[in-house]
Design an enzyme around this catalytic site. Structure first.
Site, mmCIF file in Angstrom:
data_model
loop_
_atom_site.group_PDB
_atom_site.id
_atom_site.type_symbol
_atom_site.label_atom_id
_atom_site.label_comp_id
_atom_site.label_asym_id
_atom_site.label_seq_id
_atom_site.Cartn_x
_atom_site.Cartn_y
_atom_site.Cartn_z
ATOM 1 N N HIS A 1 -20.929 79.382 25.186
ATOM 2 C CA HIS A 1 -21.029 77.947 24.922
ATOM 3 C C HIS A 1 -21.926 77.294 25.955
ATOM 4 O O HIS A 1 -21.981 77.709 27.106
ATOM 5 C CB HIS A 1 -19.659 77.272 24.911
ATOM 6 N N GLU B 1 -14.082 80.115 31.283
ATOM 7 C CA GLU B 1 -12.684 80.127 30.824
ATOM 8 C C GLU B 1 -12.560 80.673 29.415
ATOM 9 O O GLU B 1 -11.579 81.334 29.091
ATOM 10 C CB GLU B 1 -12.109 78.707 30.835
ATOM 11 N N ASP C 1 -15.891 68.133 24.455
ATOM 12 C CA ASP C 1 -15.009 68.877 25.345
ATOM 13 C C ASP C 1 -13.679 68.131 25.453
ATOM 14 O O ASP C 1 -13.640 66.913 25.575
ATOM 15 C CB ASP C 1 -15.657 69.024 26.734
ATOM 16 N N HIS D 1 -22.546 73.709 27.785
ATOM 17 C CA HIS D 1 -22.057 72.352 28.060
ATOM 18 C C HIS D 1 -23.272 71.434 28.089
ATOM 19 O O HIS D 1 -24.265 71.739 28.760
ATOM 20 C CB HIS D 1 -21.399 72.270 29.433
ATOM 21 N N ASN E 1 -21.417 78.772 31.853
ATOM 22 C CA ASN E 1 -20.667 79.594 32.796
ATOM 23 C C ASN E 1 -20.473 80.979 32.198
ATOM 24 O O ASN E 1 -20.196 81.114 31.004
ATOM 25 C CB ASN E 1 -19.312 78.946 33.090
#
Ligand code: 5GP
Length: 122
Positions: free
Chosen positions: A105, A100, A34, A107, A92
């Site tokens: 994806h 975003e 990231d 994390h 998310n």
């Protein structure tokens, strides 16, 4: 957010139009650091297919893509030496989830004790 946006940042990374710090790659996934790490280890795992969210991925990805994705997670946590001490995975989704980048994806956060699971939303 129902139509996949081919101009999203991760689509550009997959097309090699933007650089990334790759830690793992397979037929099915790309995993990279990231850009704004929230822990000593902060890796994003993305499928190579055009999926917006975890529910899009779960509904529309092939069995091979889904298996390939989770196998990659297993390999990455071993490779990054965070398997034994543990780690947190976060996905998310949408506006309320604070997503975003509209390409699914995961994390992976580790290398230290990760804090509270969420700040209270009620
Ligand atoms: P989200 O909020 O969508 O779950 O998380 C998007 C993540 O992508 C954020 O943690 C952000 O730091 C990361 N990110 C955004 N743009 C880039 C980029 O160009 N390269 C990398 N490596 N990470 C990015």
């Amino acid at each position: 957010m129902n139509t996949y946006d081919d101009d999203n940042i991760f689509a550009k990374i997959l097309r090699n139009e933007l650089p990334n710090d790759t830690v793992y790659e397979s037929e099915y996934v790309l995993a990279f650091k990231d850009i704004n790490p929230q822990a000593p280890v902060h890796i994003l795992v993305i499928p190579k297919g055009r999926y917006i969210s975890i529910d899009d991925f779960g509904s529309n990805a092939t069995a091979e893509e889904i298996k390939g994705f989770y196998e990659a997670v297993s390999k990455i946590v071993e490779q990054e030496n965070i398997k034994q001490d543990g780690y947190r995975t976060i996905t998310n989704t949408g506006i309320n989830g604070g997503q975003e980048v509209p390409h699914f994806h995961l994390h992976i956060l580790g290398g230290t004790k990760i804090g509270v699971m969420v700040s209270k939303a009620v």
